[in-house]
Design a protein around this motif. Structure first.
Motif, PDB file in Angstrom:
ATOM      1  N   ARG A  38      56.961  53.500  56.509  1.00 45.29           N
ATOM      2  CA  ARG A  38      56.281  53.367  57.803  1.00 45.29           C
ATOM      3  C   ARG A  38      55.159  54.397  57.878  1.00 45.29           C
ATOM      4  O   ARG A  38      55.344  55.564  57.548  1.00 45.29           O
ATOM      5  N   LYS A  45      49.792  47.191  63.144  1.00 46.60           N
ATOM      6  CA  LYS A  45      49.546  48.430  63.865  1.00 46.60           C
ATOM      7  C   LYS A  45      50.826  49.190  64.193  1.00 46.60           C
ATOM      8  O   LYS A  45      50.891  50.411  64.037  1.00 46.60           O
ATOM      9  N   SER A  46      51.855  48.490  64.658  1.00 50.93           N
ATOM     10  CA  SER A  46      53.085  49.176  65.066  1.00 50.93           C
ATOM     11  C   SER A  46      53.757  49.854  63.881  1.00 50.93           C
ATOM     12  O   SER A  46      54.313  50.948  64.009  1.00 50.93           O
ATOM     13  N   GLU A  49      51.601  52.964  63.071  1.00 41.29           N
ATOM     14  CA  GLU A  49      51.732  54.000  64.094  1.00 41.29           C
ATOM     15  C   GLU A  49      53.113  54.645  64.096  1.00 41.29           C
ATOM     16  O   GLU A  49      53.260  55.797  64.476  1.00 41.29           O
ATOM     17  N   ALA A  50      54.117  53.925  63.643  1.00 35.98           N
ATOM     18  CA  ALA A  50      55.471  54.483  63.590  1.00 35.98           C
ATOM     19  C   ALA A  50      55.515  55.707  62.697  1.00 35.98           C
ATOM     20  O   ALA A  50      56.236  56.670  62.970  1.00 35.98           O
ATOM     21  N   SER A  53      52.760  58.739  64.053  1.00 38.02           N
ATOM     22  CA  SER A  53      53.214  59.545  65.179  1.00 38.02           C
ATOM     23  C   SER A  53      54.465  60.361  64.853  1.00 38.02           C
ATOM     24  O   SER A  53      54.924  61.146  65.668  1.00 38.02           O
TER      25      SER A  53
END
Length: 215
Positions: A38, A45-46, A49-50, A53
């Motif tokens: 990830r 995108k998700s 971004e996982a 972040s």
């Protein structure tokens, strides 16, 4: 025997193309696992971004890949090493620091080792503050979290051999990152091999240096 080989970036991806790092080990009889944890690109995108972040999530995905190999019987737990370049080198060092029993050695080339200093280094360039915020995202806004997830601060947890190498003209990951990690490993009395390349960049572009690195 297996090599766990997380890619650099970390916001990049591994694909079905020639990778001389992976091919070197494969030609020597090692299995090689390249995973898109990830944070990698190309999965939406998700997914990206996982990881962006939360760098800990990326690290956990790499370790899950190693454990999967062992559980399936593909990898010998007594002969499994983690290796990487740039962020991959960071993941290798953090891997043996956070889970000393999972890997039997670590190879880190041009590795990011000190997040605080890396953020400062980025800010020296024009637009660097924005670049630092974009690169590290919200993953390390907390100072204690940055320190706990910087290999240079957890070297005392490493109990397996480490091979650390870096070029002194690296503009992506400053050579000082190598120097600080070297001191930390020596202070922690970690069995380590160090290799410094003069007039060499982040990509180890000089052929003779590549040959020296792998030999």
């Amino acid at each position: 025997p297996f090599i766990i080989l997380p890619h650099g970036g970390p916001y990049a991806r591994d694909s079905h193309e020639f990778d001389y790092f992976a091919q070197f080990f494969a030609t020597r009889g090692y299995g090689v696992l390249q995973m898109n944890f990830r944070g990698s690109e190309g999965y939406g995108k998700s997914f990206a971004e996982a990881g962006r972040s939360n760098w800990v999530v990326m690290q956990e995905d790499v370790e899950d890949g190693a454990r999967w190999l062992m559980e399936k019987g593909y990898a010998d737990p007594e002969r499994t090493c983690i290796a990487g370049w740039s962020y991959g080198g960071y993941a290798a060092l953090m891997g043996v620091a956070t889970d000393p029993d999972l890997y039997k050695c670590a190879i880190a080339m041009a590795a990011l080792t000190d997040i605080d200093e890396a953020k400062k280094d980025l800010k020296k360039y024009r637009g660097g503050k924005h670049a630092a915020e974009k690169f590290f995202g919200k993953a390390f806004e907390d100072k204690d979290l940055r320190r706990a997830n910087s290999p240079v601060n957890v070297a005392e947890n490493i109990t397996v051999p480490v091979f650390l190498a870096h070029g002194d003209k690296d503009e992506n990951v400053q050579f000082e990152q190598f120097e600080r990690m070297k001191k930390a490993l020596e202070k922690a009395d970690v069995k380590a091999t160090f290799l410094e390349f003069e007039d060499e960049n982040h990509n180890l572009s000089v052929q003779k240096n590549r040959e020296t690195f792998f030999v």
